[in-house]
Design an enzyme around this catalytic site. Sequence first.
Site, short mmCIF file in Angstrom:
data_model
loop_
_atom_site.label_atom_id
_atom_site.label_comp_id
_atom_site.label_asym_id
_atom_site.label_seq_id
_atom_site.Cartn_x
_atom_site.Cartn_y
_atom_site.Cartn_z
N LYS A 34 0.82 -1.23 0.00
CA LYS A 34 0.00 0.00 0.00
C LYS A 34 0.85 1.26 0.00
O LYS A 34 0.64 2.17 -0.80
CB LYS A 34 -0.91 0.02 1.24
CG LYS A 34 -1.94 -1.06 1.30
CD LYS A 34 -2.84 -0.89 2.51
CE LYS A 34 -2.12 -1.08 3.83
NZ LYS A 34 -1.69 -2.47 4.07
N THR A 35 1.79 1.32 0.93
CA THR A 35 2.59 2.55 1.08
C THR A 35 3.39 2.83 -0.18
O THR A 35 3.42 3.96 -0.69
CB THR A 35 3.52 2.44 2.30
OG1 THR A 35 2.73 2.31 3.48
CG2 THR A 35 4.39 3.68 2.43
N GLU A 72 -3.58 6.10 1.27
CA GLU A 72 -3.41 4.70 1.66
C GLU A 72 -4.61 4.30 2.51
O GLU A 72 -4.98 5.01 3.44
CB GLU A 72 -2.11 4.54 2.43
CG GLU A 72 -1.81 3.14 2.87
CD GLU A 72 -0.44 3.02 3.52
OE1 GLU A 72 -0.25 2.06 4.28
OE2 GLU A 72 0.45 3.87 3.24
#
Length: 465
Positions: free
Chosen positions: A126-127, A170
Site C-alpha cells: 500500500k505505502t 493509503e
Amino acid sequence: MSLVKLVDPVAEADLGRVHFIGIGGAGMSGIARILLKRGIRVSGSDARSSELITELRELGATVHIGHAASHIRDVDTVVVSTAIRDSNPELGEALKQGLRIIPRAAALASVMAGRTAVAIAGTHGKTTTTSMLTVALQKCGADPSYCVGGQLVTTGLGADDGQGRVFVAEADESDGSFLMLAPDIAVVTNVEADHLDNYGDPRAVHDSFARFADRVGSLLVVCADDPGAAELARRAAERGQRVKTYGTQGEHYRVCDVRPDGFGTVFAIEGKGEVRLAVPGAHNALNAAAAIAVADELGLPFEEIRDGLGAFTGAKRRFEAKGEAGGIAVFDSYAHHPTELTADLRAARDVVASYSGTGRVIAVFQPHLYSRTRFFAEEFGQALGLADEAIVLDVYGAREDPEPGVSGAMVAGLVPLPPERVAYAPDRSAVPALVAARARPGDIVLTMGAGDITELGPQIVARLS
C-alpha cells in the site's frame, strides 16, 4: 483490540476545532497537517515528541507531550488512533463532555471529500504504491493531495494538501477502518491473511475487502497475480462493478519482461512500452503497473506517468538505503509479514547480484506483535531461508502484552539454514557486533520489521566502519 466502530462521514466544514489523541503517528499527523493547511484549528497529544510533532507546531498546532484530561479544552471533534486504549484520560474526558469522537479513517474521509478520491488498499504494497502514484502525479504537474502511511523520500512528507483535483490515500485494512472510505477509484494490491488478532480468520479478511470493493464509485483496479485479489475482482465484476486488472496475469495492464537493472527494475506494459524504476524487485513492477492503471483512468499520458515513475526513489523504510562501510551496504525495510519478507529478500538477491556479483544477503528480522508471530512463525522462518545468514531479534510487542512461549526464538528455530548461519539475538544492542562478525565485502544487510529495528541501520553502518 477489536475492529473499530464504523461511523458516518463528517463534512470537513462540520469538524470545527479538532484534537488528535496520538497526533504523532504517521497517519494522524498527515491528516492534521492537511487540516492545518486548510485553516482548521488543530491540537493534539502524544506520548513523546518527534520531528513530525515539531513540524505540526510550526504549522500552528498546539501539541502536548503526555496525555491529560485537561488537554480536552475548546474542542469540537476528537480523532483517535487505533493505538489509543479505552483508559486514555483524554478519551474519557471527551466522552464525559459528549464531544464528537471519530477514528482516523473517518477524519481521512472528511479531508478527501470533494476531490477525486483514489484509495490504495491491500495486505502489502500500500505505502509504496500510494507513494509511487503520488510522485508520478506530482511529476506530471497534477499536484495531488496525499496521505501515505510513510514518508516520501522526494518530499520528506507523509501527507500534504495539493491544489489539484486528485487526492491519493493509503487505505488501512488492519482494523477494518478502510470501510469508512468511499473512493472514486481504488487499487487492491493483494488480499492475504493478516491482522488475525482483529479478524479472527482469513475468511473475515476477504469479506472485509469485498465490502471495501462495494464502496468504490467508479473503478476497481486489482492485481491479477494475487489469488485473493483475483477472486475479489471476479466477484466484483459479477456484481456489475467496473474492474481492471494488472500484473503478469493482468487482462488490461499486462506486466512483462521484468528484469533487475542495477539497484532498479525494468519492465514493460504490453501495448504501451517500457518502464524503468529506480527501486528493486519484481513486486515494485506490479506496484508501478497499478499506478499506471490509475493514471490512465485520470486521463494522464503514459509517457508522462512513465517518466514520473522513473523519478520515484522510494518511501522511507521501504528498502531504504542506510549507508555503506567496508564494501557492505545496509538497507532497512518495514517488512513484517511473510509475503513482505519474501518479496524484499528476493529483491535483495537481485541487488546483491548487481552490487558485487559474489556477495551474500544477511537478514536481520524483528517479529512484530506476539499474535502475528504465533500465527506466522513457520512462514517467517521459511521466508528468512531466502537469505544467506539470518539474525532474529525478539518480538516487538507494540500494543500487545507478551504471550508465554512466543518469542523470536520460535522463528529462529524454523529458519531452514545451517545452525551456524542463524542467530537469535534477544539483546538488540548486540546486533551490530553480530552483523560485523558475519558480513564481508560485497554483502548487503537488510533489517526488517515494523518496530524499533529501524534504529539499527545506522548503528550497523557505524560498527562496520
